[in-house]
Design a protein around this motif. Structure first.
Motif, mmCIF file in Angstrom:
data_model
loop_
_atom_site.group_PDB
_atom_site.id
_atom_site.type_symbol
_atom_site.label_atom_id
_atom_site.label_comp_id
_atom_site.label_asym_id
_atom_site.label_seq_id
_atom_site.Cartn_x
_atom_site.Cartn_y
_atom_site.Cartn_z
ATOM 1 N N TYR A 8 0.828 -1.197 0.000
ATOM 2 C CA TYR A 8 0.000 0.000 0.000
ATOM 3 C C TYR A 8 0.869 1.256 0.000
ATOM 4 O O TYR A 8 1.886 1.318 0.688
ATOM 5 C CB TYR A 8 -0.879 0.057 1.242
ATOM 6 N N CYS A 9 0.404 2.249 -0.713
ATOM 7 C CA CYS A 9 0.977 3.583 -0.653
ATOM 8 C C CYS A 9 0.114 4.412 0.304
ATOM 9 O O CYS A 9 -1.118 4.257 0.323
ATOM 10 C CB CYS A 9 0.968 4.200 -2.051
ATOM 11 N N ALA A 10 0.752 5.275 1.094
ATOM 12 C CA ALA A 10 0.022 6.088 2.067
ATOM 13 C C ALA A 10 0.615 7.482 2.138
ATOM 14 O O ALA A 10 1.803 7.673 1.877
ATOM 15 C CB ALA A 10 0.073 5.427 3.438
ATOM 16 N N ALA A 11 -0.233 8.440 2.509
ATOM 17 C CA ALA A 11 0.224 9.819 2.683
ATOM 18 C C ALA A 11 -0.333 10.366 3.989
ATOM 19 O O ALA A 11 -1.441 10.007 4.411
ATOM 20 C CB ALA A 11 -0.237 10.689 1.516
ATOM 21 N N LYS A 12 0.447 11.229 4.640
ATOM 22 C CA LYS A 12 0.026 11.811 5.901
ATOM 23 C C LYS A 12 0.214 13.316 5.879
ATOM 24 O O LYS A 12 1.144 13.829 5.253
ATOM 25 C CB LYS A 12 0.815 11.216 7.077
ATOM 26 N N VAL A 13 -0.647 13.981 6.583
ATOM 27 C CA VAL A 13 -0.492 15.420 6.775
ATOM 28 C C VAL A 13 0.739 15.664 7.620
ATOM 29 O O VAL A 13 0.976 14.965 8.609
ATOM 30 C CB VAL A 13 -1.738 16.003 7.468
ATOM 31 N N GLY A 14 1.530 16.665 7.247
ATOM 32 C CA GLY A 14 2.779 16.884 7.964
ATOM 33 C C GLY A 14 3.941 16.351 7.166
ATOM 34 O O GLY A 14 3.798 15.407 6.401
ATOM 35 N N MET A 15 5.074 16.942 7.364
ATOM 36 C CA MET A 15 6.204 16.690 6.477
ATOM 37 C C MET A 15 7.074 15.511 6.874
ATOM 38 O O MET A 15 7.886 15.053 6.068
ATOM 39 C CB MET A 15 7.058 17.951 6.395
ATOM 40 N N LEU A 16 6.934 15.024 8.086
ATOM 41 C CA LEU A 16 7.843 13.990 8.570
ATOM 42 C C LEU A 16 7.268 12.593 8.380
ATOM 43 O O LEU A 16 6.068 12.370 8.540
ATOM 44 C CB LEU A 16 8.160 14.217 10.040
ATOM 45 N N VAL A 17 8.129 11.649 8.085
ATOM 46 C CA VAL A 17 7.723 10.256 7.936
ATOM 47 C C VAL A 17 7.394 9.672 9.307
ATOM 48 O O VAL A 17 8.020 10.008 10.307
ATOM 49 C CB VAL A 17 8.853 9.439 7.289
#
Length: 125
Positions: A96-105
């Motif tokens: 799965y590909c995922a994205a989160k708000v905020g710049m840090l992993v």
């Protein structure tokens, strides 16, 4: 809203390579980190690799370090890649590909706001 679509999965022999792609579309926010996770039946989804918004910082699970590389097209920041080399049978999973708000992993599944549908990777032994 951000949409993520994975591609590039398939069947490969032990020791082979695959490159997964994640196309990002929709209304982007000011900066977001992206990551790859994987899951097998009966197990929790686990972090594989991630990239911060700048593209300068990456993170990897111990099990894939030295074999997998996460990257992004820096021109538009709209496609994230996972190059997988020296694949092993135990890498078989739905990725799965995922994205989160905020710049840090983050390596934590619940921190991610947006998810793709997944692409199957099967490594034959």
């Amino acid at each position: 809203q951000v949409q993520l679509v994975e591609s590039g999965g398939g069947l490969v022999q032990d020791g082979g390579s695959l490159r997964l792609s994640c196309a990002v579309s929709g209304q982007p926010f000011s900066g977001y980190a992206t990551a790859w996770f994987r899951q097998t039946p009966g197990k929790e989804r686990e972090f594989v690799a991630g990239l911060d918004w700048s593209g300068d910082n990456t993170a990897y699970a111990e099990s894939v370090k030295g074999r997998f590389t996460v990257s992004r097209d820096n021109a538009q920041k709209k496609t994230v890649y996972l190059q997988m080399n020296r694949l092993k049978h135990e890498d078989t999973a739905l990725y799965y590909c995922a994205a989160k708000v905020g710049m840090l992993v983050s390596t934590i599944t619940s921190r991610y706001n947006f998810w793709g549908q997944g692409t199957q990777v099967t490594v034959s032994s």
